[in-house]
Write a protein that holds these residues in place. Structure first.
Motif, PDB file in Angstrom:
ATOM      1  N   LYS A  34       0.849  -1.187   0.000  1.00  0.00           N
ATOM      2  CA  LYS A  34       0.000   0.000   0.000  1.00  0.00           C
ATOM      3  C   LYS A  34       0.883   1.233   0.000  1.00  0.00           C
ATOM      4  O   LYS A  34       1.835   1.330   0.788  1.00  0.00           O
ATOM      5  CB  LYS A  34      -0.920   0.036   1.220  1.00  0.00           C
ATOM      6  CG  LYS A  34      -1.852   1.247   1.225  1.00  0.00           C
ATOM      7  CD  LYS A  34      -2.711   1.282   2.475  1.00  0.00           C
ATOM      8  CE  LYS A  34      -3.636   2.505   2.451  1.00  0.00           C
ATOM      9  NZ  LYS A  34      -2.912   3.789   2.390  1.00  0.00           N
ATOM     10  N   ILE A  35       0.592   2.173  -0.899  1.00  0.00           N
ATOM     11  CA  ILE A  35       1.348   3.421  -0.978  1.00  0.00           C
ATOM     12  C   ILE A  35       0.378   4.579  -1.183  1.00  0.00           C
ATOM     13  O   ILE A  35      -0.790   4.367  -1.526  1.00  0.00           O
ATOM     14  CB  ILE A  35       2.384   3.394  -2.126  1.00  0.00           C
ATOM     15  CG1 ILE A  35       1.703   3.107  -3.470  1.00  0.00           C
ATOM     16  CG2 ILE A  35       3.470   2.378  -1.843  1.00  0.00           C
ATOM     17  CD1 ILE A  35       2.657   3.133  -4.662  1.00  0.00           C
ATOM     18  N   GLY A  36       0.873   5.789  -1.000  1.00  0.00           N
ATOM     19  CA  GLY A  36       0.040   6.973  -1.228  1.00  0.00           C
ATOM     20  C   GLY A  36      -1.146   7.013  -0.302  1.00  0.00           C
ATOM     21  O   GLY A  36      -1.071   6.652   0.873  1.00  0.00           O
ATOM     22  N   THR A  37      -2.279   7.457  -0.854  1.00  0.00           N
ATOM     23  CA  THR A  37      -3.496   7.555  -0.054  1.00  0.00           C
ATOM     24  C   THR A  37      -4.384   6.338  -0.243  1.00  0.00           C
ATOM     25  O   THR A  37      -4.845   5.740   0.719  1.00  0.00           O
ATOM     26  CB  THR A  37      -4.282   8.836  -0.444  1.00  0.00           C
ATOM     27  OG1 THR A  37      -3.410   9.965  -0.349  1.00  0.00           O
ATOM     28  CG2 THR A  37      -5.457   9.042   0.490  1.00  0.00           C
ATOM     29  N   HIS A  38      -4.609   5.967  -1.490  1.00  0.00           N
ATOM     30  CA  HIS A  38      -5.509   4.848  -1.765  1.00  0.00           C
ATOM     31  C   HIS A  38      -4.975   3.940  -2.863  1.00  0.00           C
ATOM     32  O   HIS A  38      -5.743   3.454  -3.680  1.00  0.00           O
ATOM     33  CB  HIS A  38      -6.891   5.375  -2.174  1.00  0.00           C
ATOM     34  CG  HIS A  38      -7.666   5.992  -1.054  1.00  0.00           C
ATOM     35  ND1 HIS A  38      -8.100   5.282   0.031  1.00  0.00           N
ATOM     36  CD2 HIS A  38      -8.074   7.269  -0.855  1.00  0.00           C
ATOM     37  CE1 HIS A  38      -8.754   6.088   0.852  1.00  0.00           C
ATOM     38  NE2 HIS A  38      -8.741   7.293   0.342  1.00  0.00           N
ATOM     39  N   THR A  39      -3.687   3.717  -2.917  1.00  0.00           N
ATOM     40  CA  THR A  39      -3.112   2.851  -3.948  1.00  0.00           C
ATOM     41  C   THR A  39      -2.694   1.518  -3.332  1.00  0.00           C
ATOM     42  O   THR A  39      -1.949   1.494  -2.356  1.00  0.00           O
ATOM     43  CB  THR A  39      -1.907   3.518  -4.630  1.00  0.00           C
ATOM     44  OG1 THR A  39      -2.349   4.705  -5.316  1.00  0.00           O
ATOM     45  CG2 THR A  39      -1.256   2.583  -5.624  1.00  0.00           C
ATOM     46  N   LYS A  40      -3.189   0.437  -3.931  1.00  0.00           N
ATOM     47  CA  LYS A  40      -2.861  -0.905  -3.454  1.00  0.00           C
ATOM     48  C   LYS A  40      -2.255  -1.704  -4.606  1.00  0.00           C
ATOM     49  O   LYS A  40      -2.699  -1.619  -5.744  1.00  0.00           O
ATOM     50  CB  LYS A  40      -4.103  -1.611  -2.925  1.00  0.00           C
ATOM     51  CG  LYS A  40      -4.692  -0.955  -1.681  1.00  0.00           C
ATOM     52  CD  LYS A  40      -5.917  -1.712  -1.183  1.00  0.00           C
ATOM     53  CE  LYS A  40      -6.492  -1.046   0.062  1.00  0.00           C
ATOM     54  NZ  LYS A  40      -7.706  -1.751   0.556  1.00  0.00           N
ATOM     55  N   ILE A  41      -1.246  -2.494  -4.287  1.00  0.00           N
ATOM     56  CA  ILE A  41      -0.528  -3.279  -5.289  1.00  0.00           C
ATOM     57  C   ILE A  41      -0.469  -4.734  -4.836  1.00  0.00           C
ATOM     58  O   ILE A  41      -0.036  -5.023  -3.716  1.00  0.00           O
ATOM     59  CB  ILE A  41       0.904  -2.745  -5.500  1.00  0.00           C
ATOM     60  CG1 ILE A  41       0.879  -1.262  -5.896  1.00  0.00           C
ATOM     61  CG2 ILE A  41       1.648  -3.574  -6.539  1.00  0.00           C
ATOM     62  CD1 ILE A  41       2.252  -0.611  -5.926  1.00  0.00           C
ATOM     63  N   ARG A  42      -0.900  -5.629  -5.697  1.00  0.00           N
ATOM     64  CA  ARG A  42      -0.766  -7.063  -5.433  1.00  0.00           C
ATOM     65  C   ARG A  42       0.352  -7.610  -6.309  1.00  0.00           C
ATOM     66  O   ARG A  42       0.390  -7.363  -7.517  1.00  0.00           O
ATOM     67  CB  ARG A  42      -2.077  -7.791  -5.716  1.00  0.00           C
ATOM     68  CG  ARG A  42      -1.998  -9.314  -5.461  1.00  0.00           C
ATOM     69  CD  ARG A  42      -3.364  -9.959  -5.594  1.00  0.00           C
ATOM     70  NE  ARG A  42      -3.914  -9.797  -6.924  1.00  0.00           N
ATOM     71  CZ  ARG A  42      -3.616 -10.570  -7.962  1.00  0.00           C
ATOM     72  NH1 ARG A  42      -2.743 -11.563  -7.826  1.00  0.00           N
ATOM     73  NH2 ARG A  42      -4.187 -10.365  -9.143  1.00  0.00           N
TER      74      ARG A  42
END
Length: 506
Positions: free
Chosen positions: A85-93
């Protein structure tokens, strides 16, 4: 090995493959640019080295979280199925093909390099390097001298390598500021070292960063907390301030009225004119600099906003009209007024001080209405009214834009910010990890200039957003304003009016 990142962010979703190194951030200094105002310029990097997939945070403001745990310092090992999870609402799988087992334990790069051999079963002998292994026909007695020599050699090499790393690390000067690229990995040792920009790539002098970090929304205005304004005046400017809380509530309801069409930050069919992402940042930066050098004094606290109201340096806008309503002042408090200074600790404004005199003078006749500075409710209403202040040249421009929108769609524009004092802006930013730490008076957030306003857009269908952008582009071409489209949590149209009515010479 293939490394694939499945990314969900405020502007949509992406699937990207990491070749050797991929930097992620908010600006084009990063390889992958995402519309998330919570990201730093260069926020996070995923890279592959010696067959390992590693994750590092570039000292970003909001951080990088690996499976819910914030990472820092040396790179961390990634495996398939991890969530970042990065930034405000960015999710990476993270998806990988044929590299890591699902149950493999996670360690940082340093931990991997400093691993000790696993505990052996009872009676087992530690494996030796081929050069030290005893021939099969020799005695089975362990060669203790050779083992001790191997251990000492290992320790000497290990501590020597660490000492070299610390010495070389101390001589590095991390780059910062606009244009500085993310430095490469310092490899060639068991522990890869990445030079990290201590500012996360942010630049306090860059308006693009400044706008993104100061675009902090207030709490939504609640009509039941707003007092009616009712004054008897022959002055047209004062008379138009007569607005009831009931009318404000009706305009709010109309603005959020459900209607067909895709809404959101980036709905299908969103057509952004070049004017809204072109040279507006440069123009606004130039004008803010000219305002500062020309002697404009930004209001540091509500007493200084009162001074601008009394001198008519800024004028008050009606809290609602048919074509717009002001969703400002929702975070205003009812506490005693305080003075703000970058050199002194903020404290309550006391009777007899110059700033108390300004507040008292305004309270005695605030557009034909009186307030009691000793009354908490009155202080809150004064704050809300002072936050409705605007540059006189900006008022007709906002009205022109709102009238065009109302004529087309029959509903009001939602204005989410006008002028803010520095202490109020800092109060809002206390909960915004993406904001800069303001160090001195040289910081000029756009909303303390009296020339900026924001228009909320997430509640608008795509047709309405496109209409507003087209109108803003026309007004920018006519030299009336500069506009930018903002994404992320506080998605809006950020509009800047020239204080002297003249675009900057570029």
């Amino acid at each position: 090995m293939r490394v694939i990142l499945h990314i969900q962010y405020p502007g949509g979703s992406k699937t990207v493959e990491v070749d050797r190194e991929l930097s992620i951030g908010r600006t084009d200094l990063a390889d992958l640019v995402l519309d998330d105002t919570g990201l730093s310029r260069v926020n996070t990097i995923v890279f592959i080295e010696d067959g390992e997939v590693l994750l590092t945070d570039e000292n970003s403001t909001n951080g990088t979280f690996l499976n819910g745990e914030r990472i820092s310092g040396r790179p961390k090992l990634l495996r398939g199925g991890d969530e970042v999870k990065i930034g405000t609402h960015t999710k990476i799988r993270v998806e990988m093909e044929g590299r890591f087992d699902a149950g493999e334990s996670r360690k940082s790069v340093t931990e991997l390099a400093e691993d000790t051999p696993p505990v052996l079963q009872t009676g087992a002998k530690p494996p030796l390097p081929p050069a030290l292994a005893a021939p099969a026909d020799q005695s089975t007695q362990p060669p203790w001298i050779l083992i001790a020599a191997a251990v000492m050699t290992f320790l000497i090499l290990l501590f020597g390598g660490l000492a070299y790393w610390f010495v070389s690390r101390g001589g590095e000067t991390p780059p910062s500021g606009p244009g500085s690229k993310t430095p490469p990995i310092v490899s060639g040792s068991a522990i890869p070292v990445r030079v990290i920009d201590p500012l996360g790539g942010e630049d306090e002098d860059d308006l693009d960063d400044l706008i993104a970090s100061w675009e902090t929304a207030e709490e939504e205005i609640k009509a039941e907390n707003v007092a009616d304004i009712s004054v008897d005046s022959a002055d047209t400017e004062i008379a138009e301030l007569n607005v009831t809380a009931a009318f404000l509530a009706e305009r709010q309801k109309k603005a959020f009225e459900d209607r067909p069409g895709e809404k959101g930050i980036r709905p299908a069919g969103l057509d952004v004119p070049k004017e809204l992402f072109g040279d507006g940042v440069i123009k606004q930066k130039v004008k803010l600099g000219l305002m500062k050098s020309g002697g404009y004094q930004q209001p540091l606290d509500f007493a200084e906003l009162a001074e601008k109201r009394l001198s008519r340096g800024l004028i008050e806008m009606p809290m609602a009209k048919n074509s717009f309503y002001l969703d400002v002042g929702g975070s205003a408090s009812d506490s005693p007024f305080k003075f703000f200074s970058f050199r002194e600790t903020p404290a309550e404004i006391t009777v007899g001080s110059p700033k108390y005199g300004l507040l008292s003078k305004l309270a005695s006749d605030f557009g034909g209405q009186k307030y009691d500075l000793n009354n908490a409710s009155d202080r809150k209403q004064m704050r809300m009214r002072l936050l409705r202040m605007f540059n006189p040249r900006a008022k007709p421009i906002l009205q022109e834009l709102a009238d065009a929108y109302f004529k087309q769609f029959g509903r009001p524009l939602r204005v989410t910010s006008l002028t803010r004092s520095m202490d109020y802006q800092i109060l809002l930013n206390a909960g915004n990890a993406n904001s800069f730490k303001v160090r001195d008076e040289n910081s000029l957030p756009p909303h303390t200039s009296g020339c900026a306003f924001d228009l909320a857009r997430k509640h608008m269908p795509v047709a309405e957003q496109n209409f507003v952008m087209k109108k803003l582009a026309e007004m920018e071409q006519a030299g009336k304003l500069d506009a930018l489209i903002e994404y992320g949590v506080n998605a809006c149209f950020h509009v800047f009016i020239y204080d002297d009515g003249t675009p900057p010479k570029m």
